[in-house]
Design a protein around this motif. Structure first.
Motif, PDB file in Angstrom:
ATOM      1  N   UNK A 191       0.830  -1.201   0.000  1.00  0.00           N
ATOM      2  CA  UNK A 191       0.000   0.000   0.000  1.00  0.00           C
ATOM      3  C   UNK A 191       0.869   1.256   0.000  1.00  0.00           C
ATOM      4  N   UNK A 192       0.243   2.343  -0.406  1.00  0.00           N
ATOM      5  CA  UNK A 192       0.839   3.675  -0.293  1.00  0.00           C
ATOM      6  C   UNK A 192      -0.096   4.522   0.564  1.00  0.00           C
ATOM      7  N   UNK A 193       0.480   5.312   1.449  1.00  0.00           N
ATOM      8  CA  UNK A 193      -0.341   6.171   2.293  1.00  0.00           C
ATOM      9  C   UNK A 193       0.244   7.579   2.346  1.00  0.00           C
ATOM     10  N   UNK A 194      -0.643   8.548   2.541  1.00  0.00           N
ATOM     11  CA  UNK A 194      -0.280   9.944   2.766  1.00  0.00           C
ATOM     12  C   UNK A 194      -0.958  10.378   4.058  1.00  0.00           C
ATOM     13  N   UNK A 195      -0.291  11.192   4.842  1.00  0.00           N
ATOM     14  CA  UNK A 195      -0.900  11.640   6.079  1.00  0.00           C
ATOM     15  C   UNK A 195       0.032  12.525   6.880  1.00  0.00           C
ATOM     16  N   UNK A 196      -0.121  12.450   8.209  1.00  0.00           N
ATOM     17  CA  UNK A 196       0.723  13.233   9.102  1.00  0.00           C
ATOM     18  C   UNK A 196       1.140  12.358  10.287  1.00  0.00           C
ATOM     19  N   UNK A 197       2.229  12.754  10.927  1.00  0.00           N
ATOM     20  CA  UNK A 197       2.707  12.051  12.118  1.00  0.00           C
ATOM     21  C   UNK A 197       2.095  12.726  13.334  1.00  0.00           C
ATOM     22  N   UNK A 198       1.503  11.935  14.216  1.00  0.00           N
ATOM     23  CA  UNK A 198       0.877  12.537  15.384  1.00  0.00           C
ATOM     24  C   UNK A 198       1.386  11.891  16.671  1.00  0.00           C
ATOM     25  N   UNK A 199       1.349  12.690  17.734  1.00  0.00           N
ATOM     26  CA  UNK A 199       1.657  12.173  19.065  1.00  0.00           C
ATOM     27  C   UNK A 199       0.350  12.039  19.834  1.00  0.00           C
ATOM     28  N   UNK A 200       0.303  11.013  20.668  1.00  0.00           N
ATOM     29  CA  UNK A 200      -0.931  10.752  21.428  1.00  0.00           C
ATOM     30  C   UNK A 200      -0.552  10.351  22.845  1.00  0.00           C
ATOM     31  N   UNK A 201      -1.095  11.071  23.814  1.00  0.00           N
ATOM     32  CA  UNK A 201      -0.816  10.759  25.208  1.00  0.00           C
ATOM     33  C   UNK A 201      -1.773   9.683  25.707  1.00  0.00           C
ATOM     34  N   UNK A 202      -1.240   8.783  26.529  1.00  0.00           N
ATOM     35  CA  UNK A 202      -2.083   7.762  27.153  1.00  0.00           C
ATOM     36  C   UNK A 202      -1.498   7.412  28.515  1.00  0.00           C
ATOM     37  N   UNK A 203      -2.277   6.696  29.300  1.00  0.00           N
ATOM     38  CA  UNK A 203      -1.842   6.323  30.636  1.00  0.00           C
ATOM     39  C   UNK A 203      -1.703   4.810  30.750  1.00  0.00           C
ATOM     40  N   UNK A 204      -0.624   4.380  31.398  1.00  0.00           N
ATOM     41  CA  UNK A 204      -0.378   2.955  31.624  1.00  0.00           C
ATOM     42  C   UNK A 204      -0.371   2.694  33.122  1.00  0.00           C
ATOM     43  N   UNK A 205      -1.210   1.755  33.547  1.00  0.00           N
ATOM     44  CA  UNK A 205      -1.282   1.414  34.963  1.00  0.00           C
ATOM     45  C   UNK A 205      -0.226   0.376  35.291  1.00  0.00           C
ATOM     46  N   UNK A 206       0.609   0.668  36.259  1.00  0.00           N
ATOM     47  CA  UNK A 206       1.692  -0.221  36.655  1.00  0.00           C
ATOM     48  C   UNK A 206       1.196  -1.250  37.674  1.00  0.00           C
ATOM     49  N   UNK A 207       2.007  -2.288  37.872  1.00  0.00           N
ATOM     50  CA  UNK A 207       1.618  -3.379  38.773  1.00  0.00           C
ATOM     51  C   UNK A 207       1.456  -2.904  40.215  1.00  0.00           C
ATOM     52  N   UNK A 208       2.162  -1.816  40.585  1.00  0.00           N
ATOM     53  CA  UNK A 208       2.046  -1.307  41.956  1.00  0.00           C
ATOM     54  C   UNK A 208       0.871  -0.341  42.125  1.00  0.00           C
ATOM     55  N   UNK A 209       0.081  -0.170  41.048  1.00  0.00           N
ATOM     56  CA  UNK A 209      -1.093   0.680  41.129  1.00  0.00           C
ATOM     57  C   UNK A 209      -0.873   2.097  40.659  1.00  0.00           C
ATOM     58  N   UNK A 210       0.384   2.485  40.486  1.00  0.00           N
ATOM     59  CA  UNK A 210       0.672   3.828  39.990  1.00  0.00           C
ATOM     60  C   UNK A 210       0.334   3.934  38.507  1.00  0.00           C
ATOM     61  N   UNK A 211       0.083   5.162  38.056  1.00  0.00           N
ATOM     62  CA  UNK A 211      -0.247   5.415  36.652  1.00  0.00           C
ATOM     63  C   UNK A 211       0.877   6.215  36.022  1.00  0.00           C
ATOM     64  N   UNK A 212       1.355   5.745  34.858  1.00  0.00           N
ATOM     65  CA  UNK A 212       2.456   6.393  34.155  1.00  0.00           C
ATOM     66  C   UNK A 212       1.926   7.056  32.890  1.00  0.00           C
ATOM     67  N   UNK A 213       2.214   8.341  32.726  1.00  0.00           N
ATOM     68  CA  UNK A 213       1.826   9.046  31.508  1.00  0.00           C
ATOM     69  C   UNK A 213       2.839   8.780  30.411  1.00  0.00           C
ATOM     70  N   UNK A 214       2.373   8.339  29.257  1.00  0.00           N
ATOM     71  CA  UNK A 214       3.265   7.983  28.163  1.00  0.00           C
ATOM     72  C   UNK A 214       2.785   8.642  26.862  1.00  0.00           C
ATOM     73  N   UNK A 215       3.647   8.629  25.854  1.00  0.00           N
ATOM     74  CA  UNK A 215       3.313   9.205  24.551  1.00  0.00           C
ATOM     75  C   UNK A 215       3.532   8.153  23.469  1.00  0.00           C
ATOM     76  N   UNK A 216       2.551   7.975  22.607  1.00  0.00           N
ATOM     77  CA  UNK A 216       2.671   7.086  21.453  1.00  0.00           C
ATOM     78  C   UNK A 216       2.717   7.931  20.190  1.00  0.00           C
TER      79      UNK A 216
END
Length: 218
Positions: A172-197
């Motif tokens: 395939x061929x695609x055209x578009x833009x690169x984007x950043x997206x923030x999300x939260x990951x819950x750790x095993x100790x219950x804390x929440x880590x803010x991350x970027x994809x």
């Protein structure tokens, strides 16, 4: 694929603002590489903050500082990095050329990418609670020296319906833009880590048949 064609299958052009200071990344065969964060405005009030990798050789005579506006020509590349006990796919824009942006020309689209590659994972189609259609695609784009970049992409609406029917191995061929997206990951100790994809938001795409006939979605 020829050398020229490989250079044309992954093309990024962005105009954005340097945020913060450079950080040393790595060295290969005596050539040092640095990373920057680049902030790029969207049509809305939001911004994308994207990672940029630059060779020290490109920086000769170019003293990039926080707040500088620059135009970057390059590629979107991926590599595996050992993070939190497992290998993760990391994306970065690899600069081939950097030009100070004076704002003299009209800024029509500050964030553009073109990719030509192959579906390397079964498409994942879903609908949001508000009924918006989305398909996630992972695309392998060939690079020099028998390497490939694995780029996560996302399609919307009719592009989502179209791409949901694609198969692993389809070109395939695609055209578009690169984007950043923030999300939260819950750790095993219950804390929440803010991350970027990071991912490519598709605005136009086409499937390339073996005989080069194209089925386009304008």
């Amino acid at each position: 694929m020829t050398l020229d064609h490989l250079m044309d299958t992954n093309v990024v052009t962005i105009v954005g603002k340097v945020v913060g200071e450079k950080e040393f990344s790595h060295e290969i065969y005596g050539e040092g590489f640095y990373t920057y964060n680049i902030e790029i405005p969207r049509l809305s009030d939001a911004v994308d903050q994207l990672p940029l990798t630059v060779s020290e050789r490109l920086l000769v005579g170019l003293d990039l500082e926080d707040g500088d506006m620059i135009r970057i020509e390059g590629q979107l590349r991926s590599y595996n990095k050992f993070i939190d006990g497992s290998n993760r796919l990391v994306l970065t824009i690899f600069a081939r050329d950097i030009i100070p942006f004076e704002g003299e020309e009209e800024l029509k689209n500050p964030n553009e990418i073109f990719l030509e590659g192959y579906i390397c994972k079964a498409p994942v189609y879903r609908e949001t609670p508000f009924g918006r259609e989305i398909t996630d695609l992972l695309i392998a784009v060939n690079r020099l020296y028998n390497k490939s970049d694995y780029i996560p992409t996302i399609a919307w609406g009719r592009n989502a319906r179209f791409s949901s029917k694609l198969n692993v191995g389809d070109r395939i061929r695609i055209w578009g833009r690169i984007q950043s997206r923030q999300y939260q990951k819950k750790l095993s100790d219950g804390n929440v880590l803010n991350k970027i994809a990071y991912e490519v938001s598709i605005s136009k795409m086409e499937k390339v048949d073996e005989n080069e006939e194209e089925h386009a979605i304008p």
